[in-house]
Design an enzyme around this catalytic site. Structure first.
Site, PDB file in Angstrom:
ATOM      1  N   CYS A  23      32.512  38.697  34.197  1.00  0.00           N
ATOM      2  CA  CYS A  23      32.336  39.678  35.265  1.00  0.00           C
ATOM      3  C   CYS A  23      30.875  40.137  35.322  1.00  0.00           C
ATOM      4  O   CYS A  23      29.966  39.312  35.354  1.00  0.00           O
ATOM      5  CB  CYS A  23      33.305  40.838  35.052  1.00  0.00           C
ATOM      6  N   ASP A  64      40.525  34.059  41.554  1.00  0.00           N
ATOM      7  CA  ASP A  64      39.836  35.324  41.258  1.00  0.00           C
ATOM      8  C   ASP A  64      39.759  36.162  42.534  1.00  0.00           C
ATOM      9  O   ASP A  64      39.183  35.732  43.530  1.00  0.00           O
ATOM     10  CB  ASP A  64      38.427  35.009  40.734  1.00  0.00           C
ATOM     11  N   HIS A 124      40.785  36.425  37.486  1.00  0.00           N
ATOM     12  CA  HIS A 124      39.461  36.884  37.043  1.00  0.00           C
ATOM     13  C   HIS A 124      39.380  37.029  35.525  1.00  0.00           C
ATOM     14  O   HIS A 124      38.387  36.636  34.916  1.00  0.00           O
ATOM     15  CB  HIS A 124      39.162  38.230  37.704  1.00  0.00           C
TER      16      HIS A 124
END
Length: 419
Positions: free
Chosen positions: A234, A327, A361
């Site tokens: 991230c 994601d 994600h």
């Protein structure tokens, strides 16, 4: 008499467990249930139904689940299909010095009906799932500005060094660092906001802070050098990419579902400011669950105008891009493809791309349950991360092996002598 067995009973969380049932009636249908409580007391559960063989046995290595939280042959399905009773909860291990205790029960199949008393389990057992192997040392780090925890494998070393970075959750997250140390890497879990005396909110990415972390790790006598690796996800992957470009000591960077540009907070290094790119708030989606999806917010800039992208071709080390194609927080597939195209355009071959259909994600170590959505401090009611349970689980298992291979390949000068 029905007997439930699991081997091993105590293991690292990324180690598979062989679950079997014996002593059943031929072709008897049974239910296997798994449950654990996290450190906040949130209960996670899973279940699956199996039919015994004519010998009265069930073997999760070979037998197919008939239904429940998954179907098909999945030896570790009870682990990665765990779901929280409290919505928007993520199974996030905070104290790696104690294991998760996973309870497994063998039961008659039943449907919960009010007033019906459920029969006691036919058999049950408890598994210990560790993030830290015996002999791994944890050292609290508070040196200069650096705040974190260093995990060292048992033995004299030296060991390949890795810096571990997470994203919007903030604080100090140690579970991946301790697990990497359990597999032979000297790993620094590096906090950068929301912990100890660090800023409570991120207002800038000070790359000199992360440079201090690299130098701290390389100074340690048990760290191999001359370079270190990064594992990141991230916003952490955004920082990891920026570090790999600016710091020559970065030999290998694992970037899990990150952008290839400054997404929201300026990066600062030696007086140079790299501002965030524009984004379109109109593209923040609210799905049917009322949760935010951010994966389209940079479409108008990042996809069409390469001037916003990091100059990734300036990096000296190697890259491993890990992408979940489902994601919903970042358009990670587009960003990784753009980064690799930029490398190829500049004649670079220092990259590998792993792209997983159906993965979300939060790609974590193997057998971790999918977290499709959770609360974050800055988004109410929460963020939708995406992912489908079975392909996400397969992605985590494959990626974890490839990540370790990649780090060893690029951090150990003579791999054969080290092995």
């Amino acid at each position: 008499m029905a007997k439930l067995t699991a081997v091993p009973l105590t293991a690292l969380v990324d180690e598979p467990v062989h679950i079997r049932v014996t002593g059943l009636a031929p072709f008897q249908v049974v239910c296997l249930q798994a449950s654990l409580k996290d450190e906040k007391g949130v209960l996670f559960r899973s279940q699956a139904f199996y039919r015994a063989s004519e010998m009265g046995e069930v073997d999760l290595k070979h037998d197919s689940s008939l239904g429940g939280d998954y179907m098909g042959v999945h030896p570790m399905g009870l682990f990665w299909s765990l779901k929280p009773e409290k919505p928007l909860s993520r199974l996030l291990k905070r104290n790696v010095n104690i294991p998760h205790q996973l309870h497994i029960k063998l039961c008659y199949p039943y449907f919960p009906v009010e007033g019906i008393v459920v029969s006691p389990p036919l058999d049950s057992l408890i598994l210990e799932r560790w993030y830290k192997a015996p002999g791994v040392t944890r050292i609290q780090v508070k040196e200069g500005r650096i705040r974190g925890a260093l995990f060292l494998p048992p033995g004299e070393g030296p060991f390949p060094g890795v810096i571990d970075l997470f994203g919007v959750a903030g604080g100090l997250i140690e579970f991946r660092a301790s697990l990497l140390a359990s597999h032979g890497f000297a790993t620094l879990a590096l906090a950068y906001f929301g912990y100890d005396d660090l800023p409570s909110r991120l207002e800038k990415i000070d790359l000199e802070y992360f440079e201090e972390g690299v130098e701290f790790l390389l100074r340690h006598p048990k760290v191999l050098g001359p370079g270190v690796g990064i594992i990141s996800v991230c916003i952490g992957a955004e920082i990891g990419l920026s570090m790999a470009i600016s710091l020559k000591q970065i030999t290998a960077a694992v970037l899990i579902n990150g952008p290839n540009f400054v997404s929201g907070i300026p990066h600062v290094y030696r007086g140079q400011v790299n501002p965030p790119i524009p984004f379109n708030e109109e593209f923040i989606l609210t799905n049917a669950l009322g949760l935010a999806e951010f994966y389209r917010t940079f479409e108008e800039t990042a996809d069409k105008d390469s001037k916003y992208c990091f100059p990734i071709e300036k990096a000296h080390g190697h890259f491993l891009f890990v992408v979940g194609e489902d994601d919903k927080n970042l358009n990670s597939k587009v960003h990784a493809n753009q980064a690799t195209a930029q490398l190829m355009k500049n004649g670079k071959k220092n990259w590998t791309l792993l792209s997983y259909p159906g993965a979300g994600h939060l790609i974590e170590p193997p057998y971790s349950p999918l977290c499709p959505a959770s609360r974050t401090p800055s988004v109410i009611p929460g963020v939708y991360w995406g992912g489908e349970v079975i392909p996400h689980a397969a992605a985590q298992e494959h990626a974890w092996k490839e990540i370790q291979k990649f780090l060893k390949q690029h951090l150990i000068p003579d791999l054969r002598s080290w092995l």
